[in-house]
Design a protein around this motif. Sequence first.
Motif, short mmCIF file in Angstrom:
data_model
loop_
_atom_site.label_atom_id
_atom_site.label_comp_id
_atom_site.label_asym_id
_atom_site.label_seq_id
_atom_site.Cartn_x
_atom_site.Cartn_y
_atom_site.Cartn_z
N VAL A 270 35.84 -8.92 29.16
CA VAL A 270 36.03 -8.81 30.61
C VAL A 270 37.51 -8.95 30.96
CG1 VAL A 270 35.56 -9.92 32.83
CG2 VAL A 270 33.71 -9.52 31.21
N GLY A 271 38.19 -9.92 30.35
CA GLY A 271 39.62 -10.10 30.61
C GLY A 271 40.43 -8.88 30.21
N GLY A 272 40.14 -8.31 29.04
CA GLY A 272 40.85 -7.11 28.61
C GLY A 272 40.61 -5.95 29.54
N PHE A 273 39.37 -5.78 29.99
CA PHE A 273 39.06 -4.70 30.92
C PHE A 273 39.82 -4.87 32.23
CE2 PHE A 273 36.44 -3.11 34.44
CZ PHE A 273 36.41 -1.76 34.11
N LEU A 274 39.85 -6.09 32.76
CA LEU A 274 40.55 -6.32 34.02
C LEU A 274 42.05 -6.09 33.89
CD1 LEU A 274 38.67 -9.46 35.37
CD2 LEU A 274 38.47 -7.09 36.15
N ILE A 275 42.62 -6.50 32.78
CA ILE A 275 44.06 -6.30 32.58
C ILE A 275 44.38 -4.81 32.46
CG2 ILE A 275 45.91 -6.59 30.87
CD1 ILE A 275 44.95 -9.44 30.52
N VAL A 276 43.57 -4.08 31.71
CA VAL A 276 43.81 -2.64 31.54
C VAL A 276 43.68 -1.92 32.88
CG1 VAL A 276 42.86 -0.55 30.51
CG2 VAL A 276 43.25 -2.54 29.10
N VAL A 277 42.65 -2.23 33.65
CA VAL A 277 42.47 -1.58 34.96
C VAL A 277 43.63 -1.93 35.89
CG1 VAL A 277 41.02 -1.59 37.04
CG2 VAL A 277 39.98 -1.34 34.79
N ALA A 278 44.06 -3.19 35.88
CA ALA A 278 45.18 -3.60 36.74
C ALA A 278 46.46 -2.88 36.33
CB ALA A 278 45.37 -5.10 36.68
N MET A 279 46.72 -2.76 35.02
CA MET A 279 47.95 -2.09 34.58
C MET A 279 47.93 -0.60 34.91
SD MET A 279 48.87 -3.97 30.99
CE MET A 279 50.40 -3.09 30.78
N LEU A 280 46.77 0.03 34.72
CA LEU A 280 46.70 1.45 35.04
C LEU A 280 46.82 1.69 36.55
CD1 LEU A 280 43.94 2.63 32.56
CD2 LEU A 280 46.41 3.01 32.43
N THR A 281 46.22 0.83 37.35
CA THR A 281 46.36 0.94 38.81
C THR A 281 47.80 0.74 39.23
OG1 THR A 281 44.10 0.11 39.07
CG2 THR A 281 45.53 0.03 41.01
N ALA A 282 48.45 -0.28 38.67
CA ALA A 282 49.85 -0.52 38.98
C ALA A 282 50.72 0.65 38.53
CB ALA A 282 50.32 -1.82 38.33
N SER A 283 50.37 1.26 37.40
CA SER A 283 51.13 2.40 36.92
C SER A 283 51.06 3.57 37.89
CB SER A 283 50.60 2.83 35.55
OG SER A 283 51.17 4.03 35.15
N VAL A 284 49.88 3.84 38.41
CA VAL A 284 49.72 4.93 39.38
C VAL A 284 50.50 4.62 40.65
CG1 VAL A 284 48.05 6.10 40.87
CG2 VAL A 284 47.53 5.72 38.45
N ILE A 285 50.40 3.40 41.14
CA ILE A 285 51.09 3.03 42.38
C ILE A 285 52.60 3.12 42.21
CG2 ILE A 285 51.55 1.10 43.95
CD1 ILE A 285 48.60 0.27 43.53
N VAL A 286 53.10 2.60 41.09
CA VAL A 286 54.54 2.63 40.83
C VAL A 286 55.02 4.06 40.61
CG1 VAL A 286 56.29 1.93 39.15
CG2 VAL A 286 54.67 0.27 40.00
N GLY A 287 54.22 4.88 39.92
CA GLY A 287 54.59 6.28 39.70
C GLY A 287 54.66 7.07 40.99
N ILE A 288 53.74 6.81 41.90
CA ILE A 288 53.76 7.49 43.19
C ILE A 288 55.00 7.10 43.99
CG2 ILE A 288 52.58 7.58 45.43
CD1 ILE A 288 49.94 7.51 43.91
N ASN A 289 55.47 5.87 43.82
CA ASN A 289 56.63 5.38 44.56
C ASN A 289 57.95 5.79 43.91
OD1 ASN A 289 55.20 4.15 46.63
ND2 ASN A 289 54.94 2.27 45.46
N GLY A 290 57.91 6.64 42.88
CA GLY A 290 59.14 7.20 42.33
C GLY A 290 59.79 6.40 41.23
N LEU A 291 59.06 5.58 40.52
CA LEU A 291 59.62 4.83 39.39
C LEU A 291 58.88 5.22 38.10
CD1 LEU A 291 59.87 1.34 41.11
CD2 LEU A 291 61.73 2.90 40.63
N PRO A 292 59.21 6.37 37.54
CA PRO A 292 58.46 6.85 36.38
C PRO A 292 58.66 5.98 35.13
CG PRO A 292 60.32 8.28 36.81
CD PRO A 292 60.24 7.31 37.96
N TRP A 293 59.82 5.38 34.97
CA TRP A 293 60.04 4.55 33.78
C TRP A 293 59.15 3.31 33.81
CZ3 TRP A 293 61.83 -0.33 34.72
CH2 TRP A 293 62.38 -0.56 35.99
N LEU A 294 58.98 2.71 34.99
CA LEU A 294 58.10 1.55 35.09
C LEU A 294 56.64 1.97 34.94
CD1 LEU A 294 57.88 -1.46 35.54
CD2 LEU A 294 57.93 -1.07 38.00
N SER A 295 56.32 3.14 35.46
CA SER A 295 54.96 3.67 35.30
C SER A 295 54.66 3.91 33.82
CB SER A 295 54.82 4.97 36.10
OG SER A 295 53.54 5.51 35.93
N ALA A 296 55.63 4.44 33.09
CA ALA A 296 55.44 4.67 31.65
C ALA A 296 55.26 3.35 30.90
CB ALA A 296 56.63 5.43 31.09
N MET A 297 55.97 2.33 31.33
CA MET A 297 55.81 1.02 30.68
C MET A 297 54.42 0.45 30.94
SD MET A 297 59.47 -0.90 31.23
CE MET A 297 58.69 -2.47 31.03
#
Length: 142
Positions: A69-96
């Motif tokens: 459950v912890g791994g699933f929540l972390i992965v979902v949170a990181m992927l969600t944050a990646s999409v949000i950061v990528g939309i805001n114009g920070l592709p390097w942080l999205s890639a990380m």
Amino acid sequence: MTDRTPGEPTGLDIALQWAELPPEHLKAALQALEPELARRHEMRMLQARLEAQGAEDRRSHLLYLSGLVGGFLIVVAMLTASVIVGINGLPWLSAMLAGPSVLSLAGLFVLRRVDSGTARQVARAHDAALGAAQPTPGAGVV
């Protein structure tokens, strides 16, 4: 926890009854009683081991489930944050956030192990993702 039924005499009751007889009879009764007591003791020890093993299995299952459950929540949170950061114009942080670090953290929480070979591959892929996300110098100059 007793193994005897109500009304069944205890070892002490039997010994008191045999105490009224000559010592040879008491010795014979105790020798006959000893294997039965040994079997009952072995049965109690086996039951205790089974209970302890059951408790250990429940703890292990709970630990595995919480890691899943912890791994699933972390992965979902990181992927969600990646999409949000990528939309805001920070592709390097999205890639990380969406890169190999997601797999590394998921492996750490779910599998509970990370070997050095996997860690090196994740680091190389992370560097490649960062290199691809950063613009090359002079690319905008015409």
